[in-house]
Scaffold this motif. Structure first.
Motif, short mmCIF file in Angstrom:
data_model
loop_
_atom_site.label_atom_id
_atom_site.label_comp_id
_atom_site.label_asym_id
_atom_site.label_seq_id
_atom_site.Cartn_x
_atom_site.Cartn_y
_atom_site.Cartn_z
N PRO A 65 59.97 101.58 14.77
CA PRO A 65 60.26 100.19 15.15
C PRO A 65 59.83 99.83 16.56
O PRO A 65 59.99 98.69 16.98
CB PRO A 65 61.78 100.10 15.01
CG PRO A 65 62.16 101.18 14.07
CD PRO A 65 61.20 102.29 14.37
N ALA A 66 59.28 100.79 17.36
CA ALA A 66 58.76 100.45 18.69
C ALA A 66 57.53 99.56 18.57
O ALA A 66 57.16 98.88 19.52
CB ALA A 66 58.42 101.72 19.47
N GLY A 132 56.12 85.67 28.30
CA GLY A 132 57.40 85.36 27.66
C GLY A 132 57.41 85.76 26.20
O GLY A 132 58.42 86.27 25.69
N LEU A 133 56.28 85.58 25.52
CA LEU A 133 56.19 85.99 24.12
C LEU A 133 56.33 87.51 23.99
O LEU A 133 57.01 88.01 23.09
CB LEU A 133 54.85 85.53 23.55
CG LEU A 133 54.71 85.53 22.02
CD1 LEU A 133 55.73 84.61 21.38
CD2 LEU A 133 53.29 85.10 21.64
N GLY A 134 55.69 88.24 24.91
CA GLY A 134 55.81 89.69 24.89
C GLY A 134 57.22 90.16 25.19
O GLY A 134 57.72 91.10 24.55
N ALA A 138 59.75 92.39 22.90
CA ALA A 138 60.42 93.60 23.39
C ALA A 138 61.92 93.52 23.16
O ALA A 138 62.57 94.52 22.81
CB ALA A 138 60.13 93.80 24.88
N LEU A 139 62.49 92.33 23.32
CA LEU A 139 63.92 92.14 23.06
C LEU A 139 64.23 92.37 21.59
O LEU A 139 65.25 93.00 21.24
CB LEU A 139 64.34 90.73 23.48
CG LEU A 139 65.83 90.37 23.27
CD1 LEU A 139 66.71 91.29 24.11
CD2 LEU A 139 66.08 88.91 23.63
N VAL A 150 63.85 102.79 25.50
CA VAL A 150 62.52 103.40 25.58
C VAL A 150 61.57 102.78 24.56
O VAL A 150 60.35 102.74 24.78
CB VAL A 150 62.61 104.92 25.39
CG1 VAL A 150 63.00 105.28 23.97
CG2 VAL A 150 61.29 105.59 25.74
N ASP A 151 62.10 102.27 23.46
CA ASP A 151 61.24 101.69 22.43
C ASP A 151 60.64 100.37 22.86
O ASP A 151 59.69 99.88 22.23
CB ASP A 151 62.03 101.50 21.13
CG ASP A 151 62.40 102.81 20.47
OD1 ASP A 151 61.47 103.54 20.09
OD2 ASP A 151 63.59 103.13 20.37
N ALA A 152 61.17 99.76 23.92
CA ALA A 152 60.58 98.51 24.43
C ALA A 152 59.38 98.77 25.32
O ALA A 152 58.59 97.85 25.58
CB ALA A 152 61.64 97.72 25.20
#
Length: 555
Positions: A65-66, A132-134, A138-139, A150-152
């Motif tokens: 899921p990262a 902002g989209l990135g 990540a959120l 760490v997955d973000a």
């Protein structure tokens, strides 16, 4: 009537109310053409995703899921009503996920196009919008089940790269647009040039955009395909439950664990088990597509699926594995309970032909190991393992199937993600590390180390508890001896033995330790009565040797 010598006055121009009159010598604001702005944003957004997909595979500690596409897609599926899911499945069947990803790609491209339109006037505004989209992606990643901070990181790194590319592309687009405006003015004036600068600026922009887009596709598409395989492998592993053994391992005696504070656990957890292999990124193998082939000098070549392998009678065994790169006193060694199919049963079924003396095992990533045939056909617990310490193999340790062979260093025996066993001869085939100067057979040398106290830690004068670990897989440990400074060798107390394929822990109470600098040296005697050699040797080409000596400060 105007005087003949006076120039006629120009008629006043009316303002449209929306445009500002540009004064003499004032530069007209350059507006990036829509196609250039949109293309710049789509390329930047593509780089963001491509880098995020790549880093989600390469960075240690990240999960499937990262990937931002996986995370966002999962969140979208969770929000969609069940009736809509059923409708999509009824329309597209097993292609429903492909349709989802295509739709996500289309929506993402539209969002990128909107960001590009923002960038026609303000490069900063467009960069902030893509960032902002990135950050939003990540959120979403860190809110998915089973993920952590760490997955973000992959998405954040991708965002950094994507915004940098967008900033650069918009700069090139603005230069091309400025050249277009200047070129138009020159063409309108008598004797103006042909717009060579304009053509060069446009070509530079288009070549950069095309090159960056091709590079993003070359990185992103294989990474996404690998990520899909990774996700499928992780989902299959989550569902997998190791079958019960037909032959269970002898229970480990409680006394096998020496009760000295700071001693390592007798069984090494998967998280603490050493990992040394040639894989830059951990292969994620879908067990539904995995198969094992037994080829070479056999009467009947065999091919087994994962399901067929699981149907075989399973054997459970406690086995210590060691890496040939382990230095004297090092920690590239671990002990675990393995569950798998004895390799000898499959080789017997295939029918090994006369003259064979080696099995060349091959991993899904191309790694090969040369294992002496006798180590796979004698009575030792040489396994095609599917579980470790009662749990499915972690991907880092070879899921879905790996080899475990007692008594041999891992580089000639412990092939992870194994997919082929080729029965052959040492004279006919070479393995990965054999071609690089390491020995062909790799028996593990007897070794002993001091685990506590650890080097560099001062201990109090008086009674000092010493503890450590010794191993000689497939021969066992009969004694451990300890020497303090230049004194006599003392017999250490041994923990109970689980079997000859396991390491053995030991302890010794050092009475009346005096303040000052001291050394502790340890050595082992294997089950055949052979004392561990004192001769120092580097790991290459067949393993390190020598006694472990540790300086200790007593205060």
């Amino acid at each position: 009537m105007a005087s003949p010598t006076q120039a006629p006055r120009a008629a006043p121009q009316r303002s449209s109310g929306t445009a500002r009159t540009v004064g003499p010598g004032e530069a007209r604001p350059t507006l990036i053409p829509r196609p250039f702005a949109v293309l710049s944003a789509i390329v930047g957004a593509g780089v963001l995703v491509a880098l995020a997909e790549l880093f989600s595979l390469l960075l240690p500690g990240t999960s499937a899921p990262a990937s931002p596409f996986v995370a966002v897609g999962g969140a979208f599926i969770d929000m969609v009503p069940a009736a809509v899911k059923d409708l999509v499945i009824s329309l597209f069947g097993t292609a429903d996920k492909l349709v989802l990803f295509l739709c996500m790609g289309a929506v993402y491209a539209l969002l990128a196009a909107g960001i590009g339109l923002l960038g026609r006037r303000s490069r900063l505004l467009a960069v902030l919008a893509l960032a902002g989209l990135g950050l939003l992606a990540a959120l979403v990643v860190i809110t998915r089940p089973g993920t952590g901070l760490v997955d973000a990181v992959p998405t954040l790194l991708g965002t950094l790269g994507g915004t940098a590319v967008l900033h650069r592309m918009l700069g090139l687009a603005r230069s091309a647009a400025a050249g277009s405006a200047d070129g138009g003015a020159r063409r309108a004036a008598p004797g103006a040039g042909t717009g060579t600068a304009l053509g060069a600026a446009r070509r530079r922009f288009l070549i950069t955009a095309a090159g960056t887009a091709v590079l993003a596709l070359a990185v992103g598409v294989p990474s996404r395909l690998a990520g899909s395989a990774r996700a499928a492998a992780e989902a299959a592993r989550a569902r997998f439950r190791p079958p019960p053994p037909a032959v269970a391992a002898t229970p480990i005696p409680p006394q096998a664990q020496v009760r000295v504070p700071g001693m390592p656990s007798f069984l090494t957890s998967a998280d603490d088990f050493y990992r040394i292999d040639t894989a830059l990124a951990v292969p994620r193998v879908d067990p539904t597509t995995w198969s094992l082939r037994i080829t070479g000098l056999v009467d009947h070549e065999l091919t087994l699926t994962f399901e067929q392998l699981l149907a075989e009678p399973m054997t459970e065994a406690h086995v210590t594995l060691a890496c040939v790169s382990n230095s004297v006193g090092g920690d590239l060694v671990g002990n675990a309970t393995w569950l798998g199919v004895p390799i000898r049963t499959l080789l017997e079924r295939a029918g090994v032909q006369d003259g064979a003396d080696m099995v060349l095992s091959r991993s899904v990533d191309g790694f090969t190991a040369s294992t002496p045939l006798e180590a796979l056909t004698d009575d030792r617990a040489s396994l095609l393992a599917v579980a470790m310490n009662g749990e499915p193999l972690p991907p880092e340790h070879g899921y879905p199937v790996r080899m475990v062979v007692p008594g041999l260093y891992g580089y000639v025996s412990a092939t992870k993600w194994v997919e082929e066993l080729k029965v052959t001869r040492f004279a006919d085939d070479r393995a990965y590390w054999s071609d690089r100067g390491w020995s062909e057979r790799g028996p593990i040398k007897t070794a002993c180390r001091l685990d506590v106290p650890t080097q560099g830690v001062a201990v109090e004068a008086g009674t000092v508890e010493l503890g450590g670990t010794a191993w000689a897989p497939h021969r066992g440990i009969a004694e451990v001896q300890v020497q303090i400074d230049d004194g006599d060798w003392q017999q250490a107390d041994l923990g109970a033995s689980a079997n000859d394929d396991c390491w053995r822990q030991w302890s010794l109470t050092w009475e009346d330790a005096l303040p000052g600098e001291h050394t502790v040296t340890v050595r082992a005697v294997d089950g055949t009565g052979q004392i561990q050699t004192s001769q120092r040797a580097n790991p290459a080409p067949d393993g390190a040797s020598g006694w472990h000596t540790v300086p200790l400060r007593v205060r």
